[in-house]
Motif scaffolding. Structure first.
Motif, PDB file in Angstrom:
ATOM      1  N   TYR A  31       0.840  -1.209   0.000  1.00 27.35           N
ATOM      2  CA  TYR A  31       0.000   0.000   0.000  1.00 27.35           C
ATOM      3  C   TYR A  31       0.875   1.259   0.000  1.00 27.35           C
ATOM      4  O   TYR A  31       0.626   2.219  -0.742  1.00 27.35           O
ATOM      5  N   ASN A  32       1.927   1.257   0.824  1.00 22.44           N
ATOM      6  CA  ASN A  32       2.841   2.409   0.861  1.00 22.44           C
ATOM      7  C   ASN A  32       3.550   2.602  -0.471  1.00 22.44           C
ATOM      8  O   ASN A  32       3.795   3.729  -0.908  1.00 22.44           O
ATOM      9  N   ARG A  33       3.877   1.505  -1.116  1.00 19.01           N
ATOM     10  CA  ARG A  33       4.501   1.576  -2.439  1.00 19.01           C
ATOM     11  C   ARG A  33       3.544   2.230  -3.434  1.00 19.01           C
ATOM     12  O   ARG A  33       3.965   3.048  -4.263  1.00 19.01           O
ATOM     13  N   ALA A  34       2.271   1.859  -3.344  1.00 14.23           N
ATOM     14  CA  ALA A  34       1.269   2.436  -4.241  1.00 14.23           C
ATOM     15  C   ALA A  34       1.067   3.925  -3.966  1.00 14.23           C
ATOM     16  O   ALA A  34       0.861   4.719  -4.896  1.00 14.23           O
ATOM     17  N   ILE A  35       1.157   4.325  -2.711  1.00 15.38           N
ATOM     18  CA  ILE A  35       1.032   5.749  -2.365  1.00 15.38           C
ATOM     19  C   ILE A  35       2.187   6.545  -2.972  1.00 15.38           C
ATOM     20  O   ILE A  35       1.990   7.630  -3.539  1.00 15.38           O
ATOM     21  N   LYS A  36       3.404   5.999  -2.882  1.00 14.78           N
ATOM     22  CA  LYS A  36       4.576   6.677  -3.450  1.00 14.78           C
ATOM     23  C   LYS A  36       4.454   6.827  -4.965  1.00 14.78           C
ATOM     24  O   LYS A  36       4.944   7.799  -5.547  1.00 14.78           O
ATOM     25  N   PRO A  63      -5.480   2.442   5.517  1.00 17.75           N
ATOM     26  CA  PRO A  63      -6.234   1.765   6.575  1.00 17.75           C
ATOM     27  C   PRO A  63      -5.433   1.424   7.830  1.00 17.75           C
ATOM     28  O   PRO A  63      -5.969   0.831   8.769  1.00 17.75           O
ATOM     29  N   PHE A  64      -4.143   1.782   7.845  1.00 10.36           N
ATOM     30  CA  PHE A  64      -3.292   1.429   8.982  1.00 10.36           C
ATOM     31  C   PHE A  64      -3.017   2.658   9.848  1.00 10.36           C
ATOM     32  O   PHE A  64      -2.970   3.780   9.363  1.00 10.36           O
ATOM     33  N   GLY A  65      -2.807   2.441  11.142  1.00 15.86           N
ATOM     34  CA  GLY A  65      -2.494   3.544  12.041  1.00 15.86           C
ATOM     35  C   GLY A  65      -3.003   3.259  13.438  1.00 15.86           C
ATOM     36  O   GLY A  65      -3.706   2.272  13.686  1.00 15.86           O
ATOM     37  N   SER A  66      -2.654   4.144  14.363  1.00 17.68           N
ATOM     38  CA  SER A  66      -3.014   3.929  15.767  1.00 17.68           C
ATOM     39  C   SER A  66      -4.519   3.864  15.990  1.00 17.68           C
ATOM     40  O   SER A  66      -5.000   3.159  16.877  1.00 17.68           O
ATOM     41  N   ASP A  67      -5.279   4.618  15.192  1.00 20.54           N
ATOM     42  CA  ASP A  67      -6.735   4.623  15.347  1.00 20.54           C
ATOM     43  C   ASP A  67      -7.425   3.777  14.283  1.00 20.54           C
ATOM     44  O   ASP A  67      -8.645   3.826  14.137  1.00 20.54           O
TER      45      ASP A  67
END
Length: 404
Positions: free
Chosen positions: A183-188, A198-202
């Protein structure tokens, strides 16, 4: 210079006898196909209306997807025609299906796997390919836009992996790490929208469970060393295990890649395969006896000490990887037998050699020295690893309370 797009059912069944739905793009009598990622029975296709019949499961969803893909194709064709761009049929296909949000999760995942293969990171390639296969089994289609990877999608995936595949929490977390990486690769690449992440502390949090690393103690290792009546193959497996243990839990791939010319000035010099760390260690006496066992088969100074890679094609990383993987499995099978003969109840594998070194080291060796011996890049990795084997303070604290 006419061009058009049309939905078709290709008459090329897969191994299950199902037929793929595709968008056919034609220009100047040249044709290419873009598959939408779904297969159906031949009798479930309405050839006249170019639709999936109601007799097929999920026919409404499939027909909506077909309409969407056809609309996207025709929209791009009209845009190219209005700009008077002279493009080939394959360039048209690329513009339609590899721009913006049309690029799917599995396309970026394949890019990731291709990079691993080009970098000869074959162990990682093997595991990541299996994880991606698990995601595909859940979704049942290669058409997975990034905007569909929501918190709800991931929560349902986690339930599926537990219920249908009985995967451990660690394995599930590894799959989530892989999804996050892709997903991070796609964002870049500006393919995925950062706002929908969809990932994160909340949101979805990746938290690995605490694991217990169990190593052998001195008495158990001595029982292995003194075992008699072993088969030839068991003796070889024991030698490999002890070679690893006596060199601070050297990894099996590094053990089998060692050569006679890695030993000089009574020291063993090698570069760790995982992170290219260099290490030079004095040859322990227990290693000398193991080397003497194999010296009769030495063909040259550049020869491997152990036989597993002697016939490997060293110019073919896949062949080397395959032989290492096969050897590791055989060693673990023989170590299981050795463990029974030595009356050891703990699981005995090649990797346990590393845990055993850590268990005996405990808190008697300074962490910085252990970091060097383990060839860790980060001291924190060493501290976290060694924490599995340090129990003295906790034991003393418990005794101080209950010993009255």
């Amino acid at each position: 210079m006419s061009s058009n797009a049309k939905i078709v059912l290709r008459k090329k069944p897969n191994v299950k006898g199902l037929y793929p739905i595709a968008v056919r793009i034609t220009k100047n009598r040249r044709t290419t196909y873009q598959y939408i990622g779904h297969y159906i029975e031949l009798e479930d296709w309405d050839e006249k209306n170019l639709r999936v019949k109601k007799s097929s499961p999920n026919s409404n969803s499939l027909n909506n997807l077909i309409s969407s893909r056809l609309y996207e194709a025709n929209k791009m064709l009209i845009s190219l025609q209005s700009e008077n761009k002279d493009t080939s049929v394959n360039q048209i296909k690329k513009k339609i299906y590899h721009s913006g949000d049309n690029t799917t999760f599995f396309e970026i995942a394949q890019e990731h796997l291709n990079d691993l293969e080009r970098s000869n990171k074959l162990n990682r390639l093997s595991s990541d390919k299996a994880w991606i296969g698990s995601i595909l089994k859940y979704h049942k289609s290669k058409q997975l836009p990034f905007q569909e990877i929501t918190e709800r999608f991931l929560k349902k995936l986690i339930i599926y992996l537990k219920a249908e595949h009985s995967l451990s929490q660690t394995s599930i977390m590894n799959i989530l790490v892989l999804i996050r990486l892709i997903y991070n690769r796609a964002i870049k690449q500006k393919i995925a929208n950062k706002e929908l992440y969809p990932f994160g502390s909340d949101k979805i949090r990746i938290k690995f469970p605490e694991t217990t690393k169990i190593g052998l103690n001195i008495s158990e290792i001595q029982r292995i060393e003194s075992l008699e009546e072993l088969t030839f193959r068991e003796v070889h497996a024991r030698n490999i295990w002890l070679f690893s243990f006596n060199l601070a839990g050297m990894r099996i791939s590094d053990v089998l890649k060692t050569k006679w010319n890695d030993i000089y000035d009574n020291r063993f010099h090698y570069r760790m395969n995982k992170n290219s760390k260099l290490l030079s260690l004095k040859i322990p006496d227990k290693i000398v006896s193991i080397l003497e066992y194999y010296i009769k088969d030495r063909r040259s100074e550049d020869d491997f000490i152990f036989p597993e890679l002697k016939k490997a094609n060293l110019n073919n990383p896949k062949d080397v990887f395959k032989k290492l993987k096969t050897a590791n499995k055989k060693f673990n099978d023989r170590l299981k037998s050795i463990g029974k003969k030595a009356e050891i109840n703990k699981k005995l594998t090649m990797h346990i050699a590393r845990h055993s070194f850590g268990n005996i080291a405990g808190d008697t060796i300074h962490p910085l020295m252990l970091q060097k011996l383990y060839r860790h890049s980060d001291l924190k990795t060493t501290l976290n690893y060694q924490a599995n084997f340090i129990h003295k303070e906790a034991d003393e604290a418990l005794e101080s309370v209950i010993n009255f």
